[in-house]
Design an enzyme around this catalytic site. Structure first.
Site, mmCIF file in Angstrom:
data_model
loop_
_atom_site.group_PDB
_atom_site.id
_atom_site.type_symbol
_atom_site.label_atom_id
_atom_site.label_comp_id
_atom_site.label_asym_id
_atom_site.label_seq_id
_atom_site.Cartn_x
_atom_site.Cartn_y
_atom_site.Cartn_z
ATOM 1 N N PRO A 1 -48.764 35.952 -9.464
ATOM 2 C CG PRO A 1 -50.600 35.304 -11.083
ATOM 3 C CD PRO A 1 -49.960 34.794 -9.442
ATOM 4 C CB CYS A 2 -47.269 40.878 -12.161
ATOM 5 S SG CYS A 2 -47.243 40.884 -13.781
#
Length: 373
Positions: free
Chosen positions: A74-75
């Protein structure tokens, strides 16, 4: 002759990796995804590949022999939208979990992806911790920012890709960097965007003329307004493209550099003009132009004398997926647009990943020849 690659995929989403690499003869050994709609897409397209679920439970996973581990953790923890908490955010810590999974399965190759914001998170310390972990595990590595617009799709989407090779940084570098890019003679700098021809404006004094000097009929408003009220003027903006990305963020489609949807519009007008096939089969009914404060009316591309929203099919094409790849039966009915937008926006751009796979194939072939010599 090298055998076909078997890979494990974590944070699998709707599996851009499989779409990119199955044509190379590569096979997925397992997926790891927890979001309901992407899980349904995986079950639909890849019923024989086990989805192991939560990647933090990897110690309970079955043993498997894989040649490559891939994933885009996840960014949000590295983006402005996620407050840039980095490794202090549990989502950011998943990049360390990625390393722990690599330590368990010991694949020869690693492919990891994230937004460019990861490079500066916590002053670069977070990314440094990730690379340091790979080094401690015995992987040589290289990283590079790749932009999807240079791989054949009509969007600007810059992402950091890290390639690791067990015990060999030179092979990792050979995947991501072409020899001519290291020659010291870079190509001339390209302009960031392209202006829209004056013929597209509806201003009577700037409508443009044809070869016979006749004034052209305007086909697109000279200025459109996004759901946030920001205006893009086709006569003055030096980076004039329709502001699709920010508007689509309301449905989960995010094409920005940092994961926020801000500042990196999705579809250059020039790209749409030169890629009409992208729109084939899509609804091209003209509608009202985007209205301030109504983001759902702002998913826009040019149509006859107006603008309209992007369709999920067009978003699939922007990411390099086959048409209607995400149009599955979900909860006993055809999938709604909203989860399709979100899943596509969280995905990798398929052409980028296919290029990486092709480069790995070439390096593996060279390694095989050297071992046989």
């Amino acid at each position: 002759m090298e055998k076909n690659v078997r890979f494990g995929s974590v944070c699998s989403g709707i599996e851009a990796a499989s779409v990119a690499w199955n044509v190379l003869g590569w096979e997925a050994a397992f997926f790891s995804e927890i979001e309901p709609f992407p899980c349904a897409v995986l079950a639909h397209h890849y019923p024989d590949v086990p989805n192991l679920g939560d990647m933090t439970k990897f110690k309970d996973w079955p043993d498997a022999a894989i040649d490559l581990l891939c994933g885009g953790t996840p960014c949000q923890s590295f983006s402005v939208a996620g407050l840039r908490k980095g490794l202090a955010d549990p989502r950011g810590n998943l990049m360390l979990t990625f390393g722990a999974i690599a330590a368990r399965y010991r694949p020869q190759w690693l492919v990891w992806e994230n937004v460019p914001g990861v490079l500066s998170s916590n002053g670069g310390a977070d990314f440094g911790a990730f690379l340091g972990m790979l080094g401690e595990l015995g992987y040589g590595f290289a990283y590079r920012v790749l932009d999807a617009q240079y791989f054949g799709v009509a969007q600007r989407r810059r992402r950091v890709f890290v390639v690791g090779c067990l015990g060999d940084w030179r092979s990792a570098a050979a995947v991501l960097f072409e020899r001519h890019s290291m020659s010291g003679h870079p190509a001339p700098r390209r302009e960031k965007g392209q202006r829209v021809a004056n013929a597209l404006t509806d201003r009577a004094d700037r409508g443009g003329t044809n070869s016979e000097g006749q004034r052209l009929i305007p086909e697109l408003a000279a200025c459109v307004t996004t759901g946030t009220g920001q205006r893009y003027d086709t006569d003055t903006d030096t980076d004039t493209i329709l502001p699709v990305a920010h508007s689509l963020r309301g449905e989960g489609f995010d094409a920005s550099e940092d994961g926020t949807g801000r500042g990196t519009p999705l579809v250059p007008v020039a790209h749409i003009d030169v890629m009409p096939a992208m729109l084939n089969g899509a609804n091209t009914t003209a509608g009202h132009s985007a209205r301030s404060g109504h983001s759902k009316d702002a998913y826009i591309v040019p149509a006859a004398k107006a603008v309209r929203r992007l369709t999920p099919r067009e978003c699939e094409r922007l990411q390099g997926f086959p048409d209607d790849y995400s149009l599955i039966q979900h909860r006993n009915k055809p999938a709604a647009d909203s989860p399709r937008y979100k899943a596509l926006g969280n995905s990798w751009a398929v052409p980028n990943v296919r290029w990486i796979g092709q480069r790995i194939e070439a390096v593996r072939a060279i390694q095989s020849l050297r071992q046989a010599a």
